[in-house]
Write a protein that holds these residues in place. Structure first.
Motif, PDB file in Angstrom:
ATOM      1  N   UNK A   1       0.838  -1.206   0.000  1.00 43.44           N
ATOM      2  CA  UNK A   1       0.000   0.000   0.000  1.00 43.44           C
ATOM      3  C   UNK A   1       0.870   1.252   0.000  1.00 43.44           C
ATOM      4  N   UNK A   2       0.629   2.116  -0.962  1.00 45.06           N
ATOM      5  CA  UNK A   2       1.352   3.378  -1.056  1.00 45.06           C
ATOM      6  C   UNK A   2       0.888   4.310   0.062  1.00 45.06           C
ATOM      7  N   UNK A   3       1.777   4.711   0.988  1.00 45.08           N
ATOM      8  CA  UNK A   3       1.339   5.544   2.119  1.00 45.08           C
ATOM      9  C   UNK A   3       0.797   6.899   1.698  1.00 45.08           C
ATOM     10  N   UNK A   4       1.313   7.462   0.606  1.00 47.14           N
ATOM     11  CA  UNK A   4       0.822   8.751   0.129  1.00 47.14           C
ATOM     12  C   UNK A   4      -0.626   8.628  -0.325  1.00 47.14           C
ATOM     13  N   UNK A   5      -0.884   7.613  -1.158  1.00 46.06           N
ATOM     14  CA  UNK A   5      -2.251   7.394  -1.625  1.00 46.06           C
ATOM     15  C   UNK A   5      -3.174   6.994  -0.479  1.00 46.06           C
ATOM     16  N   UNK A   6      -2.626   6.267   0.497  1.00 47.76           N
ATOM     17  CA  UNK A   6      -3.426   5.824   1.639  1.00 47.76           C
ATOM     18  C   UNK A   6      -3.924   7.017   2.448  1.00 47.76           C
ATOM     19  N   UNK A   7      -3.032   7.952   2.765  1.00 47.25           N
ATOM     20  CA  UNK A   7      -3.421   9.132   3.538  1.00 47.25           C
ATOM     21  C   UNK A   7      -4.390  10.005   2.751  1.00 47.25           C
ATOM     22  N   UNK A   8      -4.127  10.164   1.443  1.00 49.41           N
ATOM     23  CA  UNK A   8      -5.023  10.954   0.597  1.00 49.41           C
ATOM     24  C   UNK A   8      -6.418  10.325   0.545  1.00 49.41           C
ATOM     25  N   UNK A   9      -6.465   8.999   0.483  1.00 48.27           N
ATOM     26  CA  UNK A   9      -7.750   8.293   0.453  1.00 48.27           C
ATOM     27  C   UNK A   9      -8.486   8.428   1.781  1.00 48.27           C
ATOM     28  N   UNK A  10      -7.745   8.423   2.876  1.00 43.87           N
ATOM     29  CA  UNK A  10      -8.362   8.580   4.198  1.00 43.87           C
ATOM     30  C   UNK A  10      -9.036   9.941   4.309  1.00 43.87           C
ATOM     31  N   UNK A  11      -8.389  10.990   3.796  1.00 44.55           N
ATOM     32  CA  UNK A  11      -8.969  12.334   3.852  1.00 44.55           C
ATOM     33  C   UNK A  11     -10.278  12.392   3.081  1.00 44.55           C
ATOM     34  N   UNK A  12     -10.319  11.728   1.925  1.00 47.17           N
ATOM     35  CA  UNK A  12     -11.543  11.708   1.122  1.00 47.17           C
ATOM     36  C   UNK A  12     -12.625  10.881   1.814  1.00 47.17           C
ATOM     37  N   UNK A  13     -12.236   9.729   2.343  1.00 46.95           N
ATOM     38  CA  UNK A  13     -13.199   8.846   2.996  1.00 46.95           C
ATOM     39  C   UNK A  13     -13.786   9.459   4.260  1.00 46.95           C
ATOM     40  N   UNK A  14     -12.979  10.253   4.973  1.00 47.64           N
ATOM     41  CA  UNK A  14     -13.412  10.812   6.249  1.00 47.64           C
ATOM     42  C   UNK A  14     -14.274  12.055   6.095  1.00 47.64           C
ATOM     43  N   UNK A  15     -14.184  12.742   4.959  1.00 46.06           N
ATOM     44  CA  UNK A  15     -14.860  14.043   4.802  1.00 46.06           C
ATOM     45  C   UNK A  15     -16.369  13.999   5.026  1.00 46.06           C
ATOM     46  N   UNK A  16     -17.134  13.063   4.415  1.00 46.05           N
ATOM     47  CA  UNK A  16     -18.584  13.067   4.665  1.00 46.05           C
ATOM     48  C   UNK A  16     -18.945  12.805   6.121  1.00 46.05           C
ATOM     49  N   UNK A  17     -18.214  11.923   6.777  1.00 42.66           N
ATOM     50  CA  UNK A  17     -18.475  11.632   8.190  1.00 42.66           C
ATOM     51  C   UNK A  17     -18.117  12.839   9.048  1.00 42.66           C
ATOM     52  N   UNK A  18     -17.007  13.498   8.707  1.00 42.91           N
ATOM     53  CA  UNK A  18     -16.575  14.671   9.460  1.00 42.91           C
ATOM     54  C   UNK A  18     -17.603  15.790   9.372  1.00 42.91           C
ATOM     55  N   UNK A  19     -18.129  16.047   8.177  1.00 43.66           N
ATOM     56  CA  UNK A  19     -19.129  17.098   8.006  1.00 43.66           C
ATOM     57  C   UNK A  19     -20.379  16.814   8.839  1.00 43.66           C
ATOM     58  N   UNK A  20     -20.860  15.567   8.761  1.00 40.37           N
ATOM     59  CA  UNK A  20     -22.062  15.205   9.515  1.00 40.37           C
ATOM     60  C   UNK A  20     -21.807  15.260  11.015  1.00 40.37           C
TER      61      UNK A  20
END
Length: 305
Positions: A1-20
């Protein structure tokens, strides 16, 4: 797993939950418990998608989703704050209404894809090695969600209006005695929470998976509720919690892509198991008081008293 892509994906995945979650935290800080986050998210997802696919403007879709979430939450506010209905039952009803309404409205749009938000490469910062692609090459909603967290923290901690909102959540009777409009404060907080939930839902259908699928929130609203409790009603901890849950989601997908099956089902199950435990926690007044919950959380205010 590419750590750069992993962190970038986490930011995208977390955004809807964070907003709610950050919106629901403000609602609960005012002393209101709204369990209808899932319904507001799915409504925002379908309304935002419909507007975006018919106009070709995803930002307009986000704006409309926020309005739709706020309007739906306003119905919850009227029922609980004016007609004094039970907050838990009304919130659950709101979720059912949102799920049914989204299913009806979204049926003609299933399988269609819409224009998504472009990446907003921040000058100079996005060109930095490693961290540039990891942190500074996302769409505008990722940065907006982080900005909302900072704004909510500053509002609650450093403004008079934030102090009033917290006072209403801690003791609505005392706030009323001091002349503050308890119902008005709570209604504004409820609508803000609805708007944030609508934005979170729209992010799912316009960015994370740029198409409409029935039931696509898949429990994200309940996870947002759990995060608020785990964060002890603090904005900074909500951010950490959202990214933690987002990380679990991304990790399980990466493990599946790598061909690993052992343990993946437990990762998939963990957010929902934790949410059940949180709902049990919320029902215990003793547990809530020991974890900095607003003293009047879920209690009805009777203006005539």
């Amino acid at each position: 797993m590419n750590p750069v892509l992993l962190v970038a994906s986490i930011m995208i995945s977390a955004t809807p939950i964070l907003l709610a979650a950050i919106g629901e935290m403000v609602v609960e800080k005012s002393g209101v418990l709204n369990l209808g986050v899932e319904g507001m998210m799915i409504t925002g997802a379908v309304i935002g998608f419909i507007v975006a696919i018919n106009t070709g403007a995803p930002l307009l879709g986000f704006a409309t989703a926020a309005i739709a979430g706020a309007v739906l939450s306003l119905a919850f506010g009227v029922l609980t704050q004016i007609f004094l209905s039970n907050q838990v039952a009304t919130g659950l009803g709101l979720t059912l209404v949102g799920l049914g309404l989204s299913s009806l409205l979204g049926k003609p749009y299933e399988g269609q894809k819409t224009v998504t938000l472009p990446k907003l490469d921040i000058p100079i910062l996005s060109d930095l090695p490693v961290v540039g692609r990891m942190l500074f090459s996302h769409d505008i909603m990722v940065y907006l969600s982080l900005g909302i967290v900072v704004a909510v923290w500053a509002f609650l901690k450093h403004t008079r209006a934030g102090l009033i909102l917290r006072a209403v959540g801690e003791s609505h009777e005392s706030a009323h005695a001091l002349g503050y409009k308890v119902i008005r404060v709570r209604m504004l907080a409820i609508m803000f929470g609805g708007a944030c939930a609508g934005l979170g839902g729209a992010y799912l259908s316009l960015v994370r998976v740029p198409q409409w699928t029935e039931g696509m929130t898949a429990g994200a609203g309940w996870i947002a509720l759990a995060i608020v409790v785990f964060a002890s009603w603090r904005a900074g901890r909500v951010l950490v919690g959202a990214y933690l849950f987002g990380g679990i989601t991304v990790l399980q997908l990466n493990l599946q892509a790598a061909g690993l099956t052992w343990g993946v089902q437990y990762l998939s199950m963990s957010p929902y198991l934790i949410t059940i435990l949180v709902l049990v926690f919320i029902s215990s007044n003793r547990s809530r008081s020991s974890h900095d919950a607003p003293a009047n959380l879920g209690q009805t205010f009777h203006a005539t008293r």
